[in-house]
Design an enzyme around this catalytic site. Structure first.
Site, PDB file in Angstrom:
ATOM      1  N   HIS A   1    -109.411  -9.198  -3.638  1.00  0.00           N
ATOM      2  CA  HIS A   1    -109.738  -9.768  -2.348  1.00  0.00           C
ATOM      3  C   HIS A   1    -109.717  -9.486  -1.851  1.00  0.00           C
ATOM      4  O   HIS A   1    -110.500 -10.250  -0.570  1.00  0.00           O
ATOM      5  CB  HIS A   1    -107.884 -10.865  -2.687  1.00  0.00           C
TER       6      HIS A   1
ATOM      7  N   CYS B   1     -96.595 -19.393  16.871  1.00  0.00           N
ATOM      8  CA  CYS B   1     -97.121 -20.134  15.338  1.00  0.00           C
ATOM      9  C   CYS B   1     -98.074 -21.575  15.230  1.00  0.00           C
ATOM     10  O   CYS B   1     -97.512 -22.020  15.997  1.00  0.00           O
ATOM     11  CB  CYS B   1     -95.803 -20.082  14.195  1.00  0.00           C
TER      12      CYS B   1
ATOM     13  N   CYS C   1    -104.316 -16.127   9.430  1.00  0.00           N
ATOM     14  CA  CYS C   1    -105.122 -16.032   8.225  1.00  0.00           C
ATOM     15  C   CYS C   1    -106.606 -15.002   8.232  1.00  0.00           C
ATOM     16  O   CYS C   1    -107.321 -15.888   9.201  1.00  0.00           O
ATOM     17  CB  CYS C   1    -105.189 -17.160   7.655  1.00  0.00           C
TER      18      CYS C   1
ATOM     19  N   HIS D   1     -94.450 -19.460   7.498  1.00  0.00           N
ATOM     20  CA  HIS D   1     -94.934 -20.593   7.689  1.00  0.00           C
ATOM     21  C   HIS D   1     -96.659 -19.995   6.933  1.00  0.00           C
ATOM     22  O   HIS D   1     -97.885 -20.751   7.122  1.00  0.00           O
ATOM     23  CB  HIS D   1     -95.357 -21.224   9.199  1.00  0.00           C
TER      24      HIS D   1
ATOM     25  N   CYS E   1     -82.632  10.249  -3.058  1.00  0.00           N
ATOM     26  CA  CYS E   1     -81.743  10.602  -3.596  1.00  0.00           C
ATOM     27  C   CYS E   1     -80.831  10.200  -4.664  1.00  0.00           C
ATOM     28  O   CYS E   1     -80.054  10.776  -5.323  1.00  0.00           O
ATOM     29  CB  CYS E   1     -80.306   9.915  -2.236  1.00  0.00           C
TER      30      CYS E   1
ATOM     31  N   HIS F   1     -79.877   2.859  -1.187  1.00  0.00           N
ATOM     32  CA  HIS F   1     -79.157   4.321  -1.982  1.00  0.00           C
ATOM     33  C   HIS F   1     -78.237   4.591  -2.303  1.00  0.00           C
ATOM     34  O   HIS F   1     -77.479   3.796  -2.803  1.00  0.00           O
ATOM     35  CB  HIS F   1     -78.702   4.851  -0.211  1.00  0.00           C
TER      36      HIS F   1
END
EC number: 3.4.19.12
Length: 781
Positions: free
Chosen positions: A173, A192, A204, A224, A332, A737
């Site tokens: 894309h 928003c 977007c 959203h 770890c 961890h």
């Protein structure tokens, strides 16, 4: 003299100058008192540009005398002395800082560099100092060459650059993105479009919609932006506004459900300009996805205090406890497994046959597995007192993982998968069939597992046996505390399956029941802590009660699960008609990983069979190519055996493909054989093994004993004591961890010693082992 030594020296772009190639000595020193000499230094060989400490320079000279055309006797000796720290509010802040990137800055700001140009004249012979940093009469030509060595990027720096950086690639894309038309209305970039959130905003790139992201680690979000994609599924790309800067950005592809990036910033910059954004002027003012992931991993901390809030007793590095292993970013999982093997989690596990002396025919030990084990074990077992702050297993990790796509990366890994990988690697490198009489320590955890299959119609049975290293125990799918003994009992009760009975000649049900044919010296139990919630794999933290956590004398008894095998007095065997079916036992670690990804058990087994039972990644790629197969999730029955090809035959098309790259034919053929015909892995193998001669040893003709399966484990039962527990905190085995608790004598009392990377403490609390135990080691008494 200095000019003559440096005249023909060609300085590489990257120089190994962070630690000795034979030990973990570094050139770094704390601030020195007036007129004091630095305690720590390294000698950079001016022939091969490897670093050795003063103790190991004679060894490097002996090696080059033995294996090279010329003896490497000229060195640039360097010592880094820390400058006195100035008072700084941030430096005095006790809050742990998360290092997200390694910024390319000079060490001149923090350390003074003391150097000298030296010639080593042999053991016990005074070295000749040709020049040093305090000299005023050194020529500009020589000084320029020395400065070039000092300024060259260090190997450690190159490794650190990637420690916390996610490996993000492009996607279809972004590669095919078309710049949209300018919207008719001005886009409000500050809020928003569906709620009142003003942070965690995603743009977007296809239409300019502003949507909030998902809720993450204390950051509000209502998803959203995701809702917008669900309503407009041809709008997959969204970029986080708060992450934008001239050099970095967070871009997410909802169609691929992964982070992505553009092939270059031209299309991105043009698209952002459509919405009134100049990326060159932007400065990131919110945490990126990388930062959020790192912060989340760092927040998975294990308790370092007891129930009353008192700190656990710190333990010094010693031959009894070994030394700590510093976390390299996401290592770890490796630290915990190595400590388990080396420091008593598997008692008597040892690679002592390697010795403590380095072979004289290896000039570059960083790439040699034997040398890396000697280096690591010398530090952890022979001289741990030299490393009170722990050691960095950097070259060890690079060496063992160099031919494995996952373990060569800086991503977090599954400790159980790494344990099995490590044991297999040791088998191949040190304990192959051609080895002569060297006892294999890995056999301490191995045993023979029996599968008993009984048809529920005719009652006839079939027995099969398989060497095994660990048992994966399913847990109940709830959040309640569970009794491990009950889960083990349920596992050995077996399950009802469908199969085609060779006697009944039809598909029937049968009881498939596991049992111990033999018992190991150390039994490894791996509770399956992964379950699907809304088709998303989630790691659970059920509290498990099991023998030995509190009282060392509380033993695990598995004698009731030791099978007596086929009883001709009471049982009848199924006919051998099903012998034309191949015997196939899928890798259980790979099965767990695939199920964690959301694939079914049947599909996972089918994929592993069709990819040679290699690993989860190969199986996953096969699954993506066969998602539309109608029988993908049906019960899997291995196909009939066909005459086996000569293992040394290779696919001619694959071979031709590699030869067209100009690669050596012998290496190509050997690579294809070793990598089961996988061209990509074979090409990678060739580039990592250019010094290989491409030949195979002559196959040995096995005698009767060798043809029989090696006897593993004990035929009689004894109680098992809990000796170690690898624990994991996090939402997935591939994040979070890992630590390990190992039971040891501390001041003449048996206690749990917690190995949390470089930190060693005597831990009294068992809560973490109950809720976060991931691998349990039980040893035969």
């Amino acid at each position: 003299m200095a000019e003559a030594v440096l005249e023909n020296v060609n300085v590489p772009a990257v120089v190994s100058k962070d630690e000795c190639i034979y030990c973990f000595e570094s050139p770094y020193n704390e601030p020195l008192a007036l007129n004091a000499s630095p305690k720590h230094s390294l000698n950079i060989c001016l022939n091969c540009f490897q670093a050795t400490c003063n103790r190991h320079v004679p060894l490097h000279i002996r090696v080059t005398e033995y294996a090279c055309d010329t003896i490497h006797s000229n060195y640039l000796t360097i010592a880094k002395v820390e400058k006195p720290k100035q008072e700084n509010v941030e430096e005095n802040n006790n809050n742990k800082k998360i290092k997200l990137q390694v910024i390319e800055t000079s060490e001149d700001d923090t350390h003074n560099t003391i150097w000298s140009l030296q010639r080593f004249n042999g053991e016990n012979v005074p070295r000749t100092v040709l020049s040093k940093s305090t000299d005023s009469d050194i020529s500009s030509t020589a000084l320029e060459k020395i400065e070039k060595i000092l300024k060259a990027k260090s190997q450690d720096f190159e490794d650190k650059k990637n420690s916390w950086v996610l490996e993000i690639s492009t996607c279809p894309h972004t590669e095919n993105f078309q710049i949209p038309s300018k919207p008719e209305n001005t886009v409000n970039l500050n809020q928003c479009s569906s709620c009142d959130l003003t942070q965690n905003l995603w743009l977007c790139l296809h239409c300019g919609n502003i949507g909030c992201g998902r809720e993450q680690i204390g950051i509000d979000g209502h998803s959203h932006a995701l809702d917008h994609y669900r309503s407009n599924n041809n709008h997959p790309l969204a970029i986080k506004l708060g992450s934008l800067s001239s050099s970095t950005y967070d871009l997410y592809c909802y169609a691929c459900d992964d982070e992505t990036r553009f092939p270059d910033n031209v299309n991105l910059g043009s698209a952002l300009q459509i919405y009134g954004i100049n990326i060159q002027e932007k400065i990131a003012d919110e945490k990126t996805l990388v930062q959020l992931q790192v912060e989340q991993n760092e927040n998975w901390q294990f308790r370092m205090v007891d129930s009353s809030g008192k700190e656990f007793e710190k333990l010094s590095a010693s031959k009894n406890y070994g030394c700590g292993l510093i976390n390299l970013g996401n290592s770890c999982y490796l630290n915990s497994v190595i400590q388990s093997l080396v420091n008593g989690g598997v008692p008597n596990w040892s690679l002592d046959f390697l010795g403590s002396k380095f072979p004289l025919d290896v000039v570059y030990p960083d790439n040699n597995l034997k040398c890396q084990w000697i280096k690591l074990l010398n530090a952890m077992k022979c001289e741990p007192e030299l490393y009170p702050n722990g050691i960095k297993p950097t070259t060890f990790k690079k060496c063992i993982g160099q031919n494995h796509q996952e373990f060569s990366s800086n991503r977090q890994q599954d400790a159980m998968e790494f344990l099995t990988f490590l044991l297999d690697l040791l088998d191949k490198k040190f304990f192959s069939s051609s080895s002569s009489g060297i006892p294999n320590p890995n056999d301490l955890v191995r045993f023979m597992m029996e599968d008993r299959l009984q048809c529920n119609i005719c009652g006839k049975v079939k027995y099969s046996y398989e060497p095994t290293e660990a048992i994966q125990i399913p847990l109940e799918e709830n959040d309640e505390p569970q009794d491990m003994l009950e889960r083990i009992k349920a596992y050995f009760e077996g399950q009802t399956i469908e199969f085609k009975c060779a006697n009944c000649k039809e598909k029937v049900t049968a009881n498939k029941k596991p049992g111990f044919k033999s018992l190991p010296q150390t039994l490894i139990l791996n509770p399956i802590r992964i379950r699907l919630q809304n088709w998303i794999p989630v790691k659970t933290s059920n509290e498990l009660s099991l023998p030995g956590l509190i009282d060392r004398d509380d033993m695990l008894d598995v004698s009731s699960y030791l099978s007596q095998g086929f009883d001709p007095q009471t049982e009848n065997l199924l006919p051998d008609e099903d012998e034309n079916r191949s015997s196939f036992t899928p890798n259980q670690c790979s099965i767990s990983q695939l199920i964690e990804m959301g694939f079914t058990q049947n599909a996972s087994v089918r994929a592993l069979f069709n990819t040679g039972n290699q690993d989860a990644e190969s199986a996953m790629n096969w699954l993506f190519q066969h998602m539309d197969d109608p029988d993908l999730n049906d019960p899997f029955v291995p196909p009939p055996n066909v005459p086996k090809k000569d293992k040394r035959e290779v696919d001619e098309v694959s071979l031709t493909s590699m030869l067209s790259m100009g690669l050596n034919p012998n290496l190509c053929r050997k690579a294809l054989i070793l990598n089961n015909g996988d061209v990509n892995r074979s090409v990678e193998w060739v580039f990592n093994n250019m010094d290989d001669d491409g030949t195979f040893p002559e196959p040995e003709v096995p005698n009767e004993e060798q043809q029989q399966k090696k006897d593993l484990g004990y035929s009689t039962a004894k109680p098992y004591a809990l000796t170690a527990v690898i624990c994991h905190k996090g939402n997935s085995v591939h994040s979070g961890h890992y630590v390990v608790f190992i039971r040891k004598l501390v001041a003449d009392k048996w206690k749990w010693v917690l190995y949390n990377d470089e930190k060693l403490v005597a831990a009294d609390s068992i809560e973490d082992m109950k809720k976060n135990g991931y691998i349990y080691f039980y040893t035969r008494c």
